[in-house]
Scaffold this active site. Structure first.
Site, PDB file in Angstrom:
ATOM      1  N   ASN A 278       0.829  -1.200   0.000  1.00 13.11           N
ATOM      2  CA  ASN A 278       0.000   0.000   0.000  1.00 13.11           C
ATOM      3  C   ASN A 278       0.864   1.250   0.000  1.00 13.11           C
ATOM      4  OD1 ASN A 278      -0.436   1.946   2.507  1.00 13.11           O
ATOM      5  ND2 ASN A 278       0.195  -0.054   3.332  1.00 13.11           N
TER       6      ASN A 278
ATOM      7  N   PHE B   3      -1.530   8.331   4.354  1.00 15.41           N
ATOM      8  CA  PHE B   3      -2.261   8.966   5.456  1.00 15.41           C
ATOM      9  C   PHE B   3      -3.535   9.657   4.972  1.00 15.41           C
ATOM     10  CE2 PHE B   3       1.708   9.760   8.392  1.00 15.41           C
ATOM     11  CZ  PHE B   3       1.821   8.403   8.586  1.00 15.41           C
TER      12      PHE B   3
ATOM     13  N   SER C 154       5.885   5.212   8.457  1.00 18.63           N
ATOM     14  CA  SER C 154       5.223   4.912   7.182  1.00 18.63           C
ATOM     15  C   SER C 154       6.146   5.303   6.033  1.00 18.63           C
ATOM     16  CB  SER C 154       3.908   5.683   7.063  1.00 18.63           C
ATOM     17  OG  SER C 154       3.395   5.586   5.747  1.00 18.63           O
TER      18      SER C 154
ATOM     19  N   ASN D 184       5.144   6.005   3.079  1.00 17.43           N
ATOM     20  CA  ASN D 184       4.315   6.584   2.028  1.00 17.43           C
ATOM     21  C   ASN D 184       4.095   8.092   2.130  1.00 17.43           C
ATOM     22  OD1 ASN D 184       3.895   3.967   0.926  1.00 17.43           O
ATOM     23  ND2 ASN D 184       2.406   3.574   2.548  1.00 17.43           N
ATOM     24  N   THR D 185       4.718   8.721   3.119  1.00 17.29           N
ATOM     25  CA  THR D 185       4.750  10.187   3.211  1.00 17.29           C
ATOM     26  C   THR D 185       6.192  10.611   3.003  1.00 17.29           C
ATOM     27  OG1 THR D 185       2.860  10.303   4.723  1.00 17.29           O
ATOM     28  CG2 THR D 185       4.378  12.184   4.708  1.00 17.29           C
TER      29      THR D 185
ATOM     30  N   LYS E 195       5.824   3.690  16.827  1.00 17.12           N
ATOM     31  CA  LYS E 195       5.760   2.624  15.819  1.00 17.12           C
ATOM     32  C   LYS E 195       6.965   2.735  14.911  1.00 17.12           C
ATOM     33  CE  LYS E 195       2.534   0.201  12.798  1.00 17.12           C
ATOM     34  NZ  LYS E 195       1.124   0.095  12.378  1.00 17.12           N
TER      35      LYS E 195
ATOM     36  N   ASN F 199       5.973  -1.566  11.399  1.00 16.26           N
ATOM     37  CA  ASN F 199       5.213  -1.044  10.275  1.00 16.26           C
ATOM     38  C   ASN F 199       5.515  -1.888   9.033  1.00 16.26           C
ATOM     39  OD1 ASN F 199       3.656   0.795   8.668  1.00 16.26           O
ATOM     40  ND2 ASN F 199       4.286   2.475  10.004  1.00 16.26           N
TER      41      ASN F 199
END
Length: 343
Positions: free
Chosen positions: A115, A119, A180, A182-183, A218, A247
């Protein structure tokens, strides 16, 4: 039963079917008696499953990881499935759409997901509103918080503080998400100094509220041993309550799915992460001398996977991708296995 309908679900685009299923879950639970029936079929109520961790009492050690219910829109319905705790988010101060679609990809051959959601959420105020009048019935709720994409890293701490303040009265614990993939640039906040700044600032904020909430961090599975050593030091120095490990990963090692899918950018979750997340849990537990609690997450698709995490040093576990592949009975199966193990 779930294994009969899963092939039908998997015919549809992952994000779309997720929204369809959660909407159906909410609709079905409006039918009188359905909620009670679900609790009767799926809950395992036994005092031997209870855990007291970072000052909170959990009905059982199996939780739902962040990302499934980003806006706290379905907590009541999800709770009927037997979870001991539910983590909402990741929540940011302002609403944001996330990355462009498509942004979620199944890897059935590997029982994984990739994925790059970014966010996507409706903002902290909306999530807080959904939780404000929720009947808990002993359910523990965690708030996973992050920064908005447009916020530069040097001002990231301000976003974490905003989320912390908005959610403080409606969650039981907080999770600082700096892991994460993805940012853009977010994982740079895992470096020692910026991370200490965020955690110390939240801890100072925490102590001013009369009551305090446990704050967890996390972390990514892609950290080196040296970086994990830094994490142990940071937890001890800042006095936060514990760690969530782990994560999603950027690694694509050992995958058997077609390269057309595995080449997609984003974080990989599910079975391919099982071994590495357990290694991280074990390393942190041993290196710290079990100085702080760890919530184990990553590739839990069976009761034995959950038990392995607990034996490696986790106090609690969370599922997400395993929930998608194995269905809601996975929670009950894990809890039943824990009871058999404790005989």
């Amino acid at each position: 039963m779930y294994h009969l309908i899963r092939p039908l679900f998997f015919r549809f685009e992952p994000e779309g079917i997720h929204h369809f299923v959660t909407a159906m879950l909410k609709t079905v639970n409006r039918i009188p008696g359905v909620s009670a029936l679900q609790r009767k079929m799926l809950h395992v109520n036994d005092p031997r499953l209870e855990r007291e961790v970072f000052g909170l009492k959990f009905k059982n050690p199996v939780g739902l990881g962040a990302g499934f219910d980003k806006n706290a829109s379905h907590v009541k319905e999800i709770a009927n499935l037997g979870f001991g705790f539910i983590e909402i988010g990741t929540v940011t101060p302002l609403p944001q759409p996330g990355n462009d679609k498509p942004r979620m990809f199944r890897l059935p051959a590997d029982e994984g997901l990739i994925n790059r959601m970014g966010f996507n959420n409706q903002g902290a105020e909306v999530a807080a509103g959904h939780l404000r009048h929720l009947k808990r019935d002993g359910l523990i709720i965690g708030g996973n918080i992050g920064k908005n994409k447009v916020t530069p890293n040097e001002k990231a701490v301000e976003d974490y503080v905003k989320c912390f303040d908005v959610l403080f009265d409606v969650v039981d614990y907080f999770v600082v998400n700096v892991s994460s993939p993805n940012t853009p640039g977010l994982r740079e906040l895992q470096e020692k100094e910026p991370l200490k700044n965020i955690l110390n600032t939240l801890q100072q904020r925490n102590s001013k509220n009369g009551i305090s909430r446990p704050i967890l961090l996390k972390i990514a599975p892609d950290l080196t041993d040296s970086q994990l050593d830094d994490i142990v030091d940071i937890v001890k120095e800042t006095g936060i309550a514990g760690i969530i490990a782990t994560n999603t990963t950027l690694s694509r090692q050992g995958l058997t799915s077609p390269s057309s899918v595995t080449s997609e950018t984003g974080g990989l979750s599910g079975k391919p992460l099982t071994k590495r997340s357990t290694e991280v849990i074990k390393y942190l537990s041993e290196k710290s001398g079990k100085a702080f609690p760890i919530i184990g997450v990553g590739g839990i698709h069976s009761p034995s996977d959950a038990i392995e995490k607990l034996e490696a040093g986790a106090s609690l576990v969370q599922i997400y991708t395993g929930f998608i592949y194995q269905g809601p009975t996975l929670i009950k199966r894990i809890n039943k296995a824990l009871l058999r193990r404790n005989k």
